[in-house]
Structure formats: structure tokens, C-alpha cells
Write an enzyme that holds these catalytic residues in place. Structure first.
Site, PDB file in Angstrom:
ATOM      1  CG  ASP A   1       6.026  23.390 125.978  1.00 20.86           C
ATOM      2  OD1 ASP A   1       6.094  23.173 124.759  1.00 20.86           O
ATOM      3  OD2 ASP A   1       5.222  22.806 126.724  1.00 20.86           O
TER       4      ASP A   1
ATOM      5  NE  ARG B   1       6.692  25.114 130.225  1.00 16.84           N
ATOM      6  CZ  ARG B   1       5.444  25.551 130.156  1.00 16.84           C
ATOM      7  NH1 ARG B   1       5.100  26.684 130.769  1.00 16.84           N
ATOM      8  NH2 ARG B   1       4.519  24.886 129.497  1.00 16.84           N
TER       9      ARG B   1
ATOM     10  NE  ARG C   1       2.006  29.535 123.066  1.00 16.20           N
ATOM     11  CZ  ARG C   1       1.381  28.372 123.273  1.00 16.20           C
ATOM     12  NH1 ARG C   1       0.113  28.355 123.703  1.00 16.20           N
ATOM     13  NH2 ARG C   1       2.014  27.238 123.050  1.00 16.20           N
TER      14      ARG C   1
ATOM     15  CE  LYS D   1       4.349  24.879 120.891  1.00 10.18           C
ATOM     16  NZ  LYS D   1       4.769  24.553 122.268  1.00 10.18           N
TER      17      LYS D   1
ATOM     18  CG  HIS E   1      -3.860  24.101 128.431  1.00 18.10           C
ATOM     19  ND1 HIS E   1      -3.655  24.948 127.373  1.00 18.10           N
ATOM     20  CD2 HIS E   1      -2.680  23.481 128.671  1.00 18.10           C
ATOM     21  CE1 HIS E   1      -2.396  24.846 126.974  1.00 18.10           C
ATOM     22  NE2 HIS E   1      -1.777  23.964 127.747  1.00 18.10           N
TER      23      HIS E   1
ATOM     24  CG  ASP F   1      -1.059  19.635 123.192  1.00 19.76           C
ATOM     25  OD1 ASP F   1      -0.191  19.617 124.095  1.00 19.76           O
ATOM     26  OD2 ASP F   1      -1.610  20.678 122.806  1.00 19.76           O
TER      27      ASP F   1
END
Length: 352
Positions: free
Chosen positions: A75, A83, A149, A179, A192, A261
Site C-alpha cells: 500500500d 509504507r 485519500r 479500491k 478495519h 480486502d
């Protein structure tokens, strides 16, 4: 004498349907064995796997020394989802790229394409096949997990700017993963940690969240559905819904790979145990399953996928060109110009 008959050469092991994670910055002996399991088709890297861009390239080389054809993903969107931070460009959030689209539409579109190219070149140089981008969610103003985002709160703007970003990724030789289908931008809950429910009617989704996916479906190489229930259409989260994934394939004409996901997220728990989640996602139409941050769950999913037939389309996601070298990128004038500009945008205090 070397045997020149290609049929007599060792054939690569088919890619299994599971993409899993690693413990740290280097492979452990247990992970060497784990990656040889036929159910494994890929590895996803997280911040704990990253020390620098050069180290990531070494880790990718080590993974491919175990199985050369494994897909390696990460990601690396920009903004807060990035990352690798040492040795690559610190990208601003996508909302910052789209901030001036009303006054300078062509300049903004070109900036998005250039950013996709730069990201693709850097990830290819790091050894990566797949960066899970772009985000096609339309910012509805209520989702903290999406927020900046997203390119924009306007569907057509998201479609246009994300489409330019896709063009840039493709120019660099990297695939594009849209996505979170059919759109995560208008629910406040974070999948999450819990299962979000979006109660809007299907026509509202078609007129808003689905627009970028509809526009870009023929150009995307992969799509990741959301762990969100859209109750007016199906009681199951989109990633476990044959109705939603059927719409993606049939109505929107998508031909690429469908990633689940992360099956370890709380938003996936409604589908049952890890093994049951795997079966539900594959039965719905997913091609590859992500299982992250829970090794026991990953092992259960691998066991559940022993009889699953590999999806041939997975191999199309592999980076197929000669990889650029990290140290050679500064020799490219386009990279130098963009690197300086994007780093400055990322440091702009007006970024929202």
C-alpha cells in the site's frame, strides 16, 4: 549441451489464491517454507517490513529466490498511506493533487498522471509488482478512513484524476488497482474495526460512488471491494457478495483480478471463521485473498484453499519489464522535476 526444448524446462509453480504478510524486514526460516506452499500467490509488505527502499529491493529479491513468480504488493498511495518512506518520494495525499482542478484542470490532470508514473517507477525499482492504488472512493465527508485519500468529493473529478493516475502507472509498467468497490467514502465506520453499513438506495450509489468504477473498469487491472454492507442491494459485505462482484464483471465489464480486502479486518468477521471467509470471498468471485497481521488466520485460509484452482489472470499482474535501478532514477529529468515538486506539495501546510 543445454536442452532448448521449452517443454522440458522446469515450469513455474502456479500462483495460489492467497496473499499474506511477513513478520519483519527479512525472511525467517519459517517464512521460506511458508512461501513454498502452493496456495500462496503473493506477499504484501507493511511498514514493519521496510527499513529503506534499498532494503525492500533486497527483501523482494529474497522472496523471489524462494519462488520467482510470486506477486509482491504494497500500500503506497501517498499521504498517510505510504509504507516506504526512505529512499523514495514522499507523496502528498491525493486530495492535494486534485485541489486546483477547478482552476487548472489540464495541469492537475497532468500532475496526476506524472505522479502515477513516478510512483510506478519507484515501486518497480524497489522490486514491487503491485501498489494498491488508486483510491476511487468519492469523499462523502463522513469517512475518516478515506478522507484525503480520495481525489475529490465529486465523482466525475475522481474518475478523471484517477484515470490520469492509472495512465501514469501503466506508462511506468505497473498495474492499477482500484479500491474500494463500490465506494467506501460515505460511511463513517472504519471497516478495519467494525462492519460499516451504507443504507442509501442503489440509484444513489450509481449516481455517486459507482461513477469512477464505471468509467475506469475497462482500464483497471485489478479491483478491491470494500468490507461494507450496502443494505439496499445485498445484506453481505461487497467482497463476499456475488451480486456486487457480478455487477462489476457483467454490468461494468471488468476483466481483471478481484482482490479481497484483508480477511483479518473486523469488517470481514460477519462471514465466519478465516476459512469460511476465504470460501465466501472465492465463491463470490474474488481471485486473490489478502490475510494480514494474523498468522494463524493465514494458515487456516491456506488450508481452506488447498483444492482451489489457480486463476490464470493473476500472472498478468507481474511487472514484465526490466526493472529500473533506484540509483538511476535521479538521472531522469522527469523524475527530478516531479520529485522536487511532489516533496514540496507534501510539505505544504495548506494540505487538508
Amino acid at each position: 549441451m543445454t536442452d532448448s526444448n521449452p517443454r522440458s524446462q522446469p515450469q513455474p509453480q502456479p500462483l495460489g489464491p492467497v496473499m499474506l504478510d511477513l513478520e519483519g524486514a527479512r525472511l525467517t526460516p519459517d517464512e521460506h517454507q511458508l512461501l513454498r506452499r502452493p496456495e500462496v500467490g503473493g506477499v504484501i509488505l507493511f511498514a514493519r517490513n521496510v527499513e529503506s527502499a534499498t532494503q525492500v529491493r533486497e527483501l523482494c529479491d529474497a522472496i523471489r529466490a524462494v519462488r520467482p513468480n510470486l506477486l509482491i504488493g504494497i500500500d503506497q498511495e501517498g499521504g498517510r498511506v505510504q509504507r516506504i518512506r526512505q529512499g523514495v518520494t514522499r507523496l502528498p495525499p491525493m486530495r492535494r493533487l486534485g485541489r486546483d482542478v477547478a482552476s487548472h484542470p489540464e495541469v492537475t490532470r497532468r500532475l496526476c498522471q506524472d505522479t502515477g508514473w513516478l510512483l510506478g517507477m519507484e515501486m518497480a525499482a524497489c522490486g514491487i509488482d503491485i501498489t494498491f492504488a488508486p483510491v476511487l472512493d468519492v469523499d462523502g465527508g463522513s469517512s475518516t478512513v478515506i478522507g484525503d485519500r480520495s481525489f475529490s468529493s465529486y465523482p466525475e473529478t475522481v474518475a478523471a484524476l484517477a484515470g490520469a493516475f492509472v495512465d501514469g502507472l501503466h506508462e511506468a509498467g505497473l498495474v492499477a488497482v482500484g479500491k474500494h468497490f463500490p465506494g467506501h467514502g460515505s460511511v463513517s465506520a472504519d471497516s478495519h474495526h467494525e462492519l460499516p453499513v451504507d443504507d442509501r438506495p442503489l440509484e444513489a450509489l450509481r449516481a455517486h460512488d459507482l461513477v469512477p468504477f464505471q468509467r475506469l473498469a475497462p482500464r483497471l487491472d485489478a479491483v478491491m471491494p470494500a468490507h461494507v454492507v450496502y443494505s439496499a442491494f445485498d445484506s453481505r459485505p461487497a467482497g463476499f457478495s456475488p451480486a456486487w462482484l457480478g455487477m462489476l464483471r457483467e454490468s461494468l465489464g471488468f476483466k481483471g483480478v478481484i482482490f479481497s480486502d484483508d480477511l483479518s479486518m473486523a469488517g470481514a468477521a460477519s462471514a465466519g471463521s478465516p476459512g469460511e471467509r476465504a470460501h465466501a470471498a472465492l465463491s463470490a468471485g474474488c481471485d486473490m485473498l489478502l490475510v494480514c497481521n494474523d498468522r494463524q488466520a493465514a494458515l487456516e485460509v491456506l488450508d481452506a484453499c488447498r483444492e482451489h484452482r489457480p486463476a490464470p489472470r493473476l500472472s498478468k499482474l507481474r511487472f514484465a519489464r526490466a526493472r529500473p535501478q533506484l540509483e538511476s532514477l535521479p538521472a531522469l529529468s522527469r523524475w527530478r522535476r516531479l520529485h522536487a515538486h511532489l516533496e514540496a506539495l507534501g510539505a505544504d501546510p495548506q494540505v487538508s
